[in-house]
Design an enzyme around this catalytic site. Structure first.
Site, PDB file in Angstrom:
ATOM      1  N   CYS A  22     -11.729  -1.775 -49.107  1.00 53.08           N
ATOM      2  CA  CYS A  22     -13.188  -1.666 -49.165  1.00 53.08           C
ATOM      3  C   CYS A  22     -13.817  -2.467 -48.022  1.00 53.08           C
ATOM      4  O   CYS A  22     -13.488  -3.642 -47.816  1.00 53.08           O
ATOM      5  CB  CYS A  22     -13.682  -2.186 -50.516  1.00 53.08           C
ATOM      6  SG  CYS A  22     -15.475  -2.227 -50.599  1.00 53.08           S
ATOM      7  N   HIS A  80      -1.017  -8.721 -39.309  1.00 57.17           N
ATOM      8  CA  HIS A  80      -2.225  -7.968 -38.945  1.00 57.17           C
ATOM      9  C   HIS A  80      -2.486  -6.777 -39.872  1.00 57.17           C
ATOM     10  O   HIS A  80      -3.251  -5.889 -39.523  1.00 57.17           O
ATOM     11  CB  HIS A  80      -2.131  -7.505 -37.484  1.00 57.17           C
ATOM     12  CG  HIS A  80      -2.140  -8.648 -36.507  1.00 57.17           C
ATOM     13  ND1 HIS A  80      -1.769  -8.531 -35.184  1.00 57.17           N
ATOM     14  CD2 HIS A  80      -2.491  -9.958 -36.674  1.00 57.17           C
ATOM     15  CE1 HIS A  80      -1.885  -9.705 -34.592  1.00 57.17           C
ATOM     16  NE2 HIS A  80      -2.308 -10.582 -35.469  1.00 57.17           N
ATOM     17  N   CYS A 136     -17.241   0.544 -55.454  1.00 54.47           N
ATOM     18  CA  CYS A 136     -18.622   0.137 -55.133  1.00 54.47           C
ATOM     19  C   CYS A 136     -19.309   1.081 -54.157  1.00 54.47           C
ATOM     20  O   CYS A 136     -20.449   0.821 -53.756  1.00 54.47           O
ATOM     21  CB  CYS A 136     -18.620  -1.284 -54.584  1.00 54.47           C
ATOM     22  SG  CYS A 136     -17.946  -1.386 -52.920  1.00 54.47           S
ATOM     23  N   ALA A 178      14.672  -4.074 -27.046  1.00 57.55           N
ATOM     24  CA  ALA A 178      15.007  -4.649 -28.353  1.00 57.55           C
ATOM     25  C   ALA A 178      15.995  -3.751 -29.101  1.00 57.55           C
ATOM     26  O   ALA A 178      16.893  -4.243 -29.797  1.00 57.55           O
ATOM     27  CB  ALA A 178      13.735  -4.834 -29.168  1.00 57.55           C
ATOM     28  N   ASN A 191       2.848  -6.002 -36.088  1.00 58.09           N
ATOM     29  CA  ASN A 191       2.666  -4.548 -36.062  1.00 58.09           C
ATOM     30  C   ASN A 191       2.064  -4.043 -37.363  1.00 58.09           C
ATOM     31  O   ASN A 191       2.360  -4.564 -38.440  1.00 58.09           O
ATOM     32  CB  ASN A 191       4.012  -3.855 -35.815  1.00 58.09           C
ATOM     33  CG  ASN A 191       4.606  -4.266 -34.483  1.00 58.09           C
ATOM     34  OD1 ASN A 191       3.896  -4.782 -33.627  1.00 58.09           O
ATOM     35  ND2 ASN A 191       5.891  -4.057 -34.301  1.00 58.09           N
ATOM     36  N   THR A 211       6.997  -8.991 -28.088  1.00 55.59           N
ATOM     37  CA  THR A 211       5.576  -9.367 -28.139  1.00 55.59           C
ATOM     38  C   THR A 211       5.194 -10.062 -26.836  1.00 55.59           C
ATOM     39  O   THR A 211       5.987 -10.832 -26.282  1.00 55.59           O
ATOM     40  CB  THR A 211       5.246 -10.258 -29.360  1.00 55.59           C
ATOM     41  OG1 THR A 211       3.899 -10.726 -29.233  1.00 55.59           O
ATOM     42  CG2 THR A 211       6.188 -11.421 -29.535  1.00 55.59           C
TER      43      THR A 211
HETATM   44  P1  OAD Z   1       1.646  -6.089 -26.573  1.00 47.82           P
HETATM   45  O1  OAD Z   1       1.348  -4.650 -26.256  1.00 47.82           O
HETATM   46  O2  OAD Z   1       0.699  -7.123 -26.090  1.00 47.82           O
HETATM   47  O3  OAD Z   1       3.073  -6.500 -25.992  1.00 47.82           O
HETATM   48  C1  OAD Z   1       4.231  -5.735 -26.171  1.00 47.82           C
HETATM   49  C2  OAD Z   1       5.376  -6.463 -25.505  1.00 47.82           C
HETATM   50  O4  OAD Z   1       6.567  -5.742 -25.770  1.00 47.82           O
HETATM   51  C3  OAD Z   1       5.255  -6.584 -23.977  1.00 47.82           C
HETATM   52  O5  OAD Z   1       5.571  -7.919 -23.608  1.00 47.82           O
HETATM   53  C4  OAD Z   1       6.316  -5.617 -23.454  1.00 47.82           C
HETATM   54  O6  OAD Z   1       6.910  -6.066 -22.249  1.00 47.82           O
HETATM   55  C5  OAD Z   1       7.320  -5.652 -24.570  1.00 47.82           C
HETATM   56  N1  OAD Z   1       8.155  -4.423 -24.714  1.00 47.82           N
HETATM   57  C6  OAD Z   1       7.808  -3.139 -24.503  1.00 47.82           C
HETATM   58  N2  OAD Z   1       8.815  -2.307 -24.810  1.00 47.82           N
HETATM   59  C7  OAD Z   1       9.845  -3.091 -25.250  1.00 47.82           C
HETATM   60  C8  OAD Z   1      11.168  -2.824 -25.735  1.00 47.82           C
HETATM   61  N3  OAD Z   1      11.657  -1.584 -25.836  1.00 47.82           N
HETATM   62  N4  OAD Z   1      11.937  -3.884 -26.104  1.00 47.82           N
HETATM   63  C9  OAD Z   1      11.466  -5.160 -25.994  1.00 47.82           C
HETATM   64  N5  OAD Z   1      10.223  -5.460 -25.547  1.00 47.82           N
HETATM   65  C10 OAD Z   1       9.423  -4.454 -25.182  1.00 47.82           C
HETATM   66  O7  OAD Z   1       1.828  -6.152 -28.145  1.00 47.82           O
HETATM   67  P2  OAD Z   1       1.825  -7.401 -29.129  1.00 47.82           P
HETATM   68  O8  OAD Z   1       2.385  -8.611 -28.493  1.00 47.82           O
HETATM   69  O9  OAD Z   1       2.405  -6.919 -30.396  1.00 47.82           O
HETATM   70  O10 OAD Z   1      -3.509  -7.513 -32.675  1.00 47.82           O
HETATM   71  O11 OAD Z   1       0.283  -7.612 -29.341  1.00 47.82           O
HETATM   72  C11 OAD Z   1      -0.096  -8.585 -30.259  1.00 47.82           C
HETATM   73  C12 OAD Z   1      -1.388  -8.241 -30.902  1.00 47.82           C
HETATM   74  O12 OAD Z   1      -2.358  -8.055 -29.861  1.00 47.82           O
HETATM   75  C13 OAD Z   1      -1.436  -6.929 -31.646  1.00 47.82           C
HETATM   76  O13 OAD Z   1      -0.910  -7.018 -32.941  1.00 47.82           O
HETATM   77  C14 OAD Z   1      -2.919  -6.674 -31.672  1.00 47.82           C
HETATM   78  C15 OAD Z   1      -3.365  -7.173 -30.301  1.00 47.82           C
HETATM   79  O14 OAD Z   1      -4.482  -7.955 -30.304  1.00 47.82           O
HETATM   80  C16 OAD Z   1      -4.468  -6.990 -33.473  1.00 47.82           C
HETATM   81  O15 OAD Z   1      -4.741  -5.814 -33.493  1.00 47.82           O
HETATM   82  C17 OAD Z   1      -5.130  -7.999 -34.380  1.00 47.82           C
END
Ligand code: OAD
Length: 244
Positions: free
Chosen positions: A127, A119, A150, A231, A102, A188
């Site tokens: 910059c 991330h 710069c 969570a 996050n 995640t």
């Molecule tokens: P996602 O949006 O892909 O996934 C969020 C997860 O949290 C899902 O599996 C939901 O089911 C779960 N979820 C939602 N609410 C919840 C709660 N209250 N308690 C527990 N779980 C819950 O987000 P990320 O896995 O963080 O990268 O995404 C990973 C990365 O993908 C991000 O950091 C971003 C993106 O590419 C970059 O920007 C480089």
């Protein structure tokens, strides 16, 4: 959601824990997860089309405005019980590493100390030409701000699609993963590398792996404990049972 007794017993004897978090842990603060649909004006854009160096090169103002919107949303809300439970967990352990995908900065804001922001952080800018300047975000009116060193554009200090993670940060995340006795994957979707592979690495090294998520993910079938639910409810309950 009942916390399994075997998990509680195992964690009571554990001194080394690594936790990976994703957007789901901030969902209960009111922030949209990465893969949720975008609101209003932004609904015509996909995050994958805004969070790239190419998008910024094409239209810096558009990308700035999108991050300003996300940053304002994060500033209006605050960390929730899930973040605070991880602060409490850290207080009870000699060796605790919090690895987060996050960019909202909520783990540090809640009080977690050993945090690796894979991330980056939306509260900082750097910059665009990579001259090394990193600053905290300043409000801008019409112009995308310039680097004081710069004069290139300043950009959010986050990792965009197609960019590499900071080597120091990912190495520290790997080290914590290799050394931990228990690895948590919290909120995640376990889809984005290299973060998604950390749980598998931990498992291969003999750690128990615990997933906390609303829904099943590609990781679920391979974990020792899959705790389905919010969570912000499960983490405080687990911390209370183990260390309360
Ligand atoms: P996602 O949006 O892909 O996934 C969020 C997860 O949290 C899902 O599996 C939901 O089911 C779960 N979820 C939602 N609410 C919840 C709660 N209250 N308690 C527990 N779980 C819950 O987000 P990320 O896995 O963080 O990268 O995404 C990973 C990365 O993908 C991000 O950091 C971003 C993106 O590419 C970059 O920007 C480089």
């Amino acid at each position: 959601m009942k916390i399994p007794k075997e998990l509680v017993q195992f964690l009571k004897k554990t001194t080394r824990i690594a936790v990976l978090t994703g957007a789901g842990i901030s969902a209960e603060s009111g922030l949209k997860t990465f893969r949720d649909a975008q609101d209003g004006h932004w609904s015509k854009y996909r995050p994958e089309d805004l969070a790239t160096p190419q998008a910024f090169a094409r239209d810096p103002r558009l990308v700035w405005d999108w991050y300003a919107m996300r940053r304002n949303k994060a500033a209006e809300a605050s960390p929730n019980l899930g973040h605070f439970a991880l602060v409490e967990m850290e207080r009870h352990l000699n060796d605790f590493t919090l690895i987060t995908q996050n960019v909202d900065g909520y783990h540090r804001q809640a009080g977690s100390k050993n945090v690796l922001e894979l991330h980056g952080n939306i509260q900082k800018v750097k910059c665009y030409d990579g001259c090394g300047v990193v600053e905290s975000w300043e409000e801008i009116d019409n112009e995308v701000p310039r680097c004081p060193n710069c004069n290139a554009y300043l950009r959010p200090d986050v990792v965009w699609f197609g960019e590499s993670l900071s080597l120091g940060v990912i190495n520290a995340a790997h080290k914590a993963t290799l050394e931990c006795q228990a690895f948590f994957s919290v909120g995640t979707s376990a889809l984005v590398q290299p973060a998604a592979s950390l749980a598998h690495t931990a498992r291969q090294r003999g750690a128990i792996v615990v997933e906390i998520n609303l829904d099943p993910t590609p990781l679920t079938s391979q974990v020792d404990f899959a705790l389905h639910g919010m969570a912000g409810e499960i983490l405080p309950k687990l911390v209370e049972k183990v260390w309360g």
